[in-house]
Write a protein that holds these residues in place. Structure first.
Motif, PDB file in Angstrom:
ATOM      1  N   ALA A  76       0.678  -1.261   0.020  1.00  0.00           N
ATOM      2  CA  ALA A  76      -0.122   0.084  -0.050  1.00  0.00           C
ATOM      3  C   ALA A  76       0.848   1.257   0.077  1.00  0.00           C
ATOM      4  O   ALA A  76       0.495   2.302  -0.591  1.00  0.00           O
ATOM      5  CB  ALA A  76      -1.059  -0.021   1.226  1.00  0.00           C
ATOM      6  N   ASP A  77       1.815   1.140   0.667  1.00  0.00           N
ATOM      7  CA  ASP A  77       2.890   2.373   0.753  1.00  0.00           C
ATOM      8  C   ASP A  77       4.170   1.870   1.191  1.00  0.00           C
ATOM      9  O   ASP A  77       4.506   0.738   1.640  1.00  0.00           O
ATOM     10  CB  ASP A  77       2.261   3.548   1.790  1.00  0.00           C
ATOM     11  N   ASP A  78       5.369   2.899   1.372  1.00  0.00           N
ATOM     12  CA  ASP A  78       6.485   2.565   1.820  1.00  0.00           C
ATOM     13  C   ASP A  78       6.611   2.089   3.231  1.00  0.00           C
ATOM     14  O   ASP A  78       7.497   1.001   3.518  1.00  0.00           O
ATOM     15  CB  ASP A  78       7.381   3.899   1.808  1.00  0.00           C
ATOM     16  N   TRP A  79       5.587   2.556   4.243  1.00  0.00           N
ATOM     17  CA  TRP A  79       5.744   2.056   5.394  1.00  0.00           C
ATOM     18  C   TRP A  79       5.141   0.553   5.605  1.00  0.00           C
ATOM     19  O   TRP A  79       5.831  -0.232   6.388  1.00  0.00           O
ATOM     20  CB  TRP A  79       4.928   2.571   6.431  1.00  0.00           C
ATOM     21  N   HIS A  80       4.391   0.203   4.682  1.00  0.00           N
ATOM     22  CA  HIS A  80       3.660  -1.058   4.586  1.00  0.00           C
ATOM     23  C   HIS A  80       4.699  -2.155   4.054  1.00  0.00           C
ATOM     24  O   HIS A  80       5.075  -3.247   4.684  1.00  0.00           O
ATOM     25  CB  HIS A  80       2.503  -1.201   3.631  1.00  0.00           C
ATOM     26  N   LEU A  81       5.592  -1.702   2.961  1.00  0.00           N
ATOM     27  CA  LEU A  81       6.701  -2.237   2.555  1.00  0.00           C
ATOM     28  C   LEU A  81       7.786  -2.719   3.342  1.00  0.00           C
ATOM     29  O   LEU A  81       8.329  -3.688   3.695  1.00  0.00           O
ATOM     30  CB  LEU A  81       7.168  -1.782   1.318  1.00  0.00           C
ATOM     31  N   TYR A  82       7.931  -1.546   4.373  1.00  0.00           N
ATOM     32  CA  TYR A  82       9.220  -1.556   5.329  1.00  0.00           C
ATOM     33  C   TYR A  82       8.864  -2.448   6.193  1.00  0.00           C
ATOM     34  O   TYR A  82       9.818  -3.328   6.626  1.00  0.00           O
ATOM     35  CB  TYR A  82       9.356  -0.067   5.870  1.00  0.00           C
ATOM     36  N   PHE A  83       7.796  -2.573   7.027  1.00  0.00           N
ATOM     37  CA  PHE A  83       7.334  -3.351   8.128  1.00  0.00           C
ATOM     38  C   PHE A  83       7.483  -5.003   7.592  1.00  0.00           C
ATOM     39  O   PHE A  83       8.217  -5.805   8.567  1.00  0.00           O
ATOM     40  CB  PHE A  83       6.008  -3.141   8.916  1.00  0.00           C
ATOM     41  N   ASN A  84       6.945  -4.954   6.539  1.00  0.00           N
ATOM     42  CA  ASN A  84       6.768  -6.561   5.830  1.00  0.00           C
ATOM     43  C   ASN A  84       8.119  -7.124   5.555  1.00  0.00           C
ATOM     44  O   ASN A  84       8.534  -8.103   5.726  1.00  0.00           O
ATOM     45  CB  ASN A  84       6.102  -6.482   4.801  1.00  0.00           C
ATOM     46  N   MET A  85       8.964  -6.036   4.782  1.00  0.00           N
ATOM     47  CA  MET A  85      10.414  -6.636   4.517  1.00  0.00           C
ATOM     48  C   MET A  85      11.323  -6.627   5.595  1.00  0.00           C
ATOM     49  O   MET A  85      12.471  -7.626   5.473  1.00  0.00           O
ATOM     50  CB  MET A  85      10.920  -5.722   3.383  1.00  0.00           C
ATOM     51  N   VAL A  86      11.232  -5.711   6.721  1.00  0.00           N
ATOM     52  CA  VAL A  86      12.213  -5.827   7.715  1.00  0.00           C
ATOM     53  C   VAL A  86      11.950  -7.122   8.355  1.00  0.00           C
ATOM     54  O   VAL A  86      12.711  -7.859   8.912  1.00  0.00           O
ATOM     55  CB  VAL A  86      12.282  -4.830   8.589  1.00  0.00           C
ATOM     56  N   SER A  87      10.552  -7.657   8.580  1.00  0.00           N
ATOM     57  CA  SER A  87      10.215  -8.746   9.118  1.00  0.00           C
ATOM     58  C   SER A  87      10.884 -10.031   8.389  1.00  0.00           C
ATOM     59  O   SER A  87      11.450 -10.969   8.830  1.00  0.00           O
ATOM     60  CB  SER A  87       8.684  -9.004   9.377  1.00  0.00           C
ATOM     61  N   MET A  88      10.682 -10.057   7.159  1.00  0.00           N
ATOM     62  CA  MET A  88      11.258 -10.704   6.239  1.00  0.00           C
ATOM     63  C   MET A  88      12.707 -10.798   6.244  1.00  0.00           C
ATOM     64  O   MET A  88      13.374 -12.155   6.253  1.00  0.00           O
ATOM     65  CB  MET A  88      10.725 -10.598   4.634  1.00  0.00           C
ATOM     66  N   LEU A  89      13.409  -9.953   6.469  1.00  0.00           N
ATOM     67  CA  LEU A  89      14.951 -10.029   6.338  1.00  0.00           C
ATOM     68  C   LEU A  89      15.322 -10.961   7.559  1.00  0.00           C
ATOM     69  O   LEU A  89      16.136 -11.323   7.398  1.00  0.00           O
ATOM     70  CB  LEU A  89      15.209  -8.530   6.548  1.00  0.00           C
ATOM     71  N   TRP A  90      14.933 -10.418   8.784  1.00  0.00           N
ATOM     72  CA  TRP A  90      15.475 -11.212   9.799  1.00  0.00           C
ATOM     73  C   TRP A  90      14.839 -12.603   9.797  1.00  0.00           C
ATOM     74  O   TRP A  90      15.755 -13.361  10.329  1.00  0.00           O
ATOM     75  CB  TRP A  90      15.156 -10.267  11.161  1.00  0.00           C
ATOM     76  N   LYS A  91      13.735 -12.779   9.878  1.00  0.00           N
ATOM     77  CA  LYS A  91      13.074 -14.187   9.514  1.00  0.00           C
ATOM     78  C   LYS A  91      13.883 -15.018   8.559  1.00  0.00           C
ATOM     79  O   LYS A  91      13.936 -16.253   8.624  1.00  0.00           O
ATOM     80  CB  LYS A  91      11.591 -14.128   9.559  1.00  0.00           C
ATOM     81  N   GLY A  92      14.183 -14.502   7.343  1.00  0.00           N
ATOM     82  CA  GLY A  92      14.713 -15.205   6.232  1.00  0.00           C
ATOM     83  C   GLY A  92      15.887 -15.516   6.429  1.00  0.00           C
ATOM     84  O   GLY A  92      16.582 -16.582   6.326  1.00  0.00           O
ATOM     85  N   ILE A  93      16.630 -14.603   7.132  1.00  0.00           N
ATOM     86  CA  ILE A  93      18.437 -14.930   7.399  1.00  0.00           C
ATOM     87  C   ILE A  93      18.191 -16.148   8.309  1.00  0.00           C
ATOM     88  O   ILE A  93      19.064 -17.230   7.910  1.00  0.00           O
ATOM     89  CB  ILE A  93      18.880 -13.651   7.968  1.00  0.00           C
ATOM     90  N   ASN A  94      17.649 -16.221   9.294  1.00  0.00           N
ATOM     91  CA  ASN A  94      17.531 -17.273  10.113  1.00  0.00           C
ATOM     92  C   ASN A  94      17.109 -18.541   9.511  1.00  0.00           C
ATOM     93  O   ASN A  94      17.603 -19.582   9.771  1.00  0.00           O
ATOM     94  CB  ASN A  94      16.682 -16.978  11.593  1.00  0.00           C
ATOM     95  N   LEU A  95      15.934 -18.473   8.884  1.00  0.00           N
ATOM     96  CA  LEU A  95      15.210 -19.740   8.260  1.00  0.00           C
ATOM     97  C   LEU A  95      15.917 -20.134   7.178  1.00  0.00           C
ATOM     98  O   LEU A  95      16.121 -21.560   7.045  1.00  0.00           O
ATOM     99  CB  LEU A  95      13.865 -19.347   7.894  1.00  0.00           C
TER     100      LEU A  95
END
Length: 207
Positions: A76-95
């Motif tokens: 929807a906007d840059d903050w929507h992207l930010y929160f989703n992708m930061v979560s993805m960044l840390w979870k993705g690295i570990n998983l």
């Protein structure tokens, strides 16, 4: 339905700062590719949000099933992207390190599609059991599935407009500066770090 105009994309810049703090070489390939694809589609969307969001009306009734593929990649906007992708960044690295890139890619793809299917089933269930047909027209985008838009139009009309819901669900009514400070602290807290001079510089730059 259009993204809100914010001038500078603060959330996007903050996302880039997080990626570079981690270091591109430290991000496994599938996680990095997922981040890149979502950022690319945010900057260069294949379709407007109202043509890519997910709803029973659009997917099932109008047979536009490609939305199952498009909706997770649009935000929807840059903050929507930010929160989703930061979560993805840390979870993705570990998983991804734990599961391996091939298995992680399979799980990521499968559950991205299943999230959309479950969302549609929940829409149907809510519409039927609560006797609220409008649930079939609620339209969602985002990698996490939870950002919604609701169509407002008479049943007899072929035209409709789509308006974004209240964004306070993401911002909690905070100002741009307060959102930025909270996002910095939340993302760094996951790593057990305090605010670095670079983070302070970014916060000052965004103000």
């Amino acid at each position: 339905m259009q993204r809100r105009s914010r001038g500078i994309n603060t959330g996007l810049l903050l996302l880039f700062s997080q990626i570079f703090q981690v270091g591109i070489n430290n991000i496994p390939p599938v996680t990095l590719a997922t981040l890149a694809v979502n950022i690319w589609f945010f900057l260069n969307p294949l379709k407007p949000l109202y043509n890519s969001c997910l709803s029973v009306e659009k997917c099932y009734q109008q047979k536009d099933w490609q939305r199952l593929l498009l909706s997770p990649l649009h935000h929807a906007d840059d903050w929507h992207l930010y929160f989703n992708m930061v979560s993805m960044l840390w979870k993705g690295i570990n998983l991804e390190r734990r599961l391996g890139s091939r298995w992680f890619a399979y799980i990521l793809t499968t559950f991205s599609l299943l999230t959309g299917v479950v969302y549609l089933l929940l829409q149907v269930a809510c519409a039927e059991f609560m006797d609220e047909p409008d649930f079939r027209r609620n339209c969602a985008v985002g990698f996490s599935g939870h950002s919604g838009y609701q169509n407002h139009h008479p049943y007899s009309s072929a035209e409709y407009s789509e308006e974004p819901r209240n964004y306070d669900v993401y911002t909690a009514g905070l100002s741009e500066e307060e959102q930025l400070e909270r996002a910095l602290r939340a993302s760094l807290r996951d790593r057990g770090e305090s605010l670095t001079p670079f983070s302070h510089f970014m916060a000052h730059l965004m103000q």
